[in-house]
Design an enzyme around this catalytic site. Sequence first.
Site, PDB file in Angstrom:
ATOM      1  N   ASN A   9       0.887  -1.181   0.000  1.00 34.95           N
ATOM      2  CA  ASN A   9       0.000   0.000   0.000  1.00 34.95           C
ATOM      3  C   ASN A   9       0.913   1.215   0.000  1.00 34.95           C
ATOM      4  OD1 ASN A   9      -1.763   2.072   0.548  1.00 34.95           O
ATOM      5  ND2 ASN A   9      -2.119   1.458   2.682  1.00 34.95           N
ATOM      6  N   TRP A  10       1.005   1.848  -1.153  1.00 34.79           N
ATOM      7  CA  TRP A  10       1.979   2.949  -1.291  1.00 34.79           C
ATOM      8  C   TRP A  10       1.495   4.246  -0.678  1.00 34.79           C
ATOM      9  CZ3 TRP A  10       4.073   2.546  -7.030  1.00 34.79           C
ATOM     10  CH2 TRP A  10       4.681   1.296  -7.186  1.00 34.79           C
ATOM     11  N   LYS A  11       0.224   4.303  -0.325  1.00 31.10           N
ATOM     12  CA  LYS A  11      -0.345   5.529   0.244  1.00 31.10           C
ATOM     13  C   LYS A  11      -0.059   6.714  -0.691  1.00 31.10           C
ATOM     14  CE  LYS A  11       0.044   3.405   4.720  1.00 31.10           C
ATOM     15  NZ  LYS A  11       0.186   3.538   6.170  1.00 31.10           N
ATOM     16  N   HIS A  94      -9.362   1.230   4.849  1.00 32.05           N
ATOM     17  CA  HIS A  94      -8.071   1.480   5.502  1.00 32.05           C
ATOM     18  C   HIS A  94      -8.270   2.503   6.621  1.00 32.05           C
ATOM     19  CE1 HIS A  94      -4.017   2.756   6.321  1.00 32.05           C
ATOM     20  NE2 HIS A  94      -3.622   1.609   5.781  1.00 32.05           N
ATOM     21  N   GLU A  96      -6.648   4.922   7.642  1.00 28.14           N
ATOM     22  CA  GLU A  96      -6.409   6.338   7.325  1.00 28.14           C
ATOM     23  C   GLU A  96      -7.625   6.958   6.628  1.00 28.14           C
ATOM     24  OE1 GLU A  96      -2.587   5.759   5.457  1.00 28.14           O
ATOM     25  OE2 GLU A  96      -1.773   5.248   7.421  1.00 28.14           O
ATOM     26  N   GLU A 166      -5.201  -4.627  10.674  1.00 27.58           N
ATOM     27  CA  GLU A 166      -4.143  -3.651  10.893  1.00 27.58           C
ATOM     28  C   GLU A 166      -4.426  -2.840  12.154  1.00 27.58           C
ATOM     29  OE1 GLU A 166      -2.137  -2.533   6.866  1.00 27.58           O
ATOM     30  OE2 GLU A 166      -3.874  -1.265   7.178  1.00 27.58           O
ATOM     31  N   GLY A 172       2.766   2.517  10.592  1.00 26.08           N
ATOM     32  CA  GLY A 172       3.723   3.593  10.380  1.00 26.08           C
ATOM     33  C   GLY A 172       4.454   4.045  11.638  1.00 26.08           C
ATOM     34  N   SER A 212       3.563  -1.815  10.309  1.00 28.15           N
ATOM     35  CA  SER A 212       5.017  -1.871  10.512  1.00 28.15           C
ATOM     36  C   SER A 212       5.639  -3.225  10.165  1.00 28.15           C
ATOM     37  CB  SER A 212       5.373  -1.462  11.950  1.00 28.15           C
ATOM     38  OG  SER A 212       5.048  -0.094  12.155  1.00 28.15           O
ATOM     39  N   GLY A 233       2.925  -0.931   4.204  1.00 24.96           N
ATOM     40  CA  GLY A 233       3.068   0.463   3.798  1.00 24.96           C
ATOM     41  C   GLY A 233       4.531   0.795   3.542  1.00 24.96           C
ATOM     42  N   GLY A 234       5.166   1.381   4.539  1.00 22.44           N
ATOM     43  CA  GLY A 234       6.528   1.906   4.398  1.00 22.44           C
ATOM     44  C   GLY A 234       7.519   0.983   3.698  1.00 22.44           C
TER      45      GLY A 234
HETATM   46  P1  PGA Z   1       3.033   0.481   7.501  1.00 22.86           P
HETATM   47  O1  PGA Z   1       1.563   0.687   6.892  1.00 22.86           O
HETATM   48  O2  PGA Z   1       3.546  -0.831   6.951  1.00 22.86           O
HETATM   49  O3  PGA Z   1       3.822   1.654   7.037  1.00 22.86           O
HETATM   50  O4  PGA Z   1       2.877   0.412   8.984  1.00 22.86           O
HETATM   51  C1  PGA Z   1       0.670  -0.387   6.756  1.00 22.86           C
HETATM   52  C2  PGA Z   1      -0.645   0.082   6.171  1.00 22.86           C
HETATM   53  O5  PGA Z   1      -1.138   1.157   6.551  1.00 22.86           O
HETATM   54  O6  PGA Z   1      -1.232  -0.598   5.300  1.00 22.86           O
END
Ligand code: PGA
Length: 256
Positions: A9-11, A94, A96, A166, A172, A212, A233-234
Amino acid sequence: MRTPIIAGNWKMHKTPAEAVAFVNAIKGALAELSAVERVVCPPYVALPGVAEALHNTDIAVGAQDVHWEESGAFTSQISAPMLVGLVKYVIVGHSETRQYQGVTDEMVNRKAKAALSHGLRPIIAVGESLEINEAGETQAFVERQIRAAFAGIPAEDLSRIVVAYEPIWAIGTGRSASGEQANAIIGGIRATLAELYGAAHAEAMRIQYGGSVKPANMVEFMSQPHIDGALVGGASLKEDAFVELVRLAIQAKGLA
Ligand code: PGA
């Protein structure tokens, strides 16, 4: 046997040009790692370029969200018919989007249904806040999110749905749940799905962990029996790390 699925997930990262360069750089290495399903979820504007770059590969493309209506006066939104032909998956719910865009459980349900009705595969994301976690209410909270997200979705659609657990406090932050904690919650999600659809369907469903995830903790998660992959994500933004995550999933699941 559930095929593990690793989704990046590149956000809000990478321009269209950067996104295409990224997938061109990793597609060779990922091609050899087909024992797990690999998905990249770039920002909307990068989808056409990335879809084209991955056209003749078995690496799937996903969108990060979708609106529940097909068209209309919804400034800034993207509908399922607009994504058809570009993506196989779409993330819905998600945290966010729940946090910053006011996405509710009911909207998640409508988004999932919209995706399904256009032949797209929703990755339904659920997870609790730190406050709920510390109050010991994670299982009940996540169960409510699952029941709401799946309301009215028939059993025959289940094979096209992935769930991502999640915990918000782990996204993050560098602070992940332990493999055992995540496995316990995901086992609970499977139990809820079994109540809704029966044990056979629940056993067949793929449920990811996210929050994470990085190469250093990947094996801890992937060696858990209920965890069928990761939403990342990251670490998915770095070429080496993403390829390594896929490799480690194959290793941890004994698929090599
Ligand atoms: P993260 O994000 O790996 O940077 O913690 C995961 C996500 O929000 O899908």
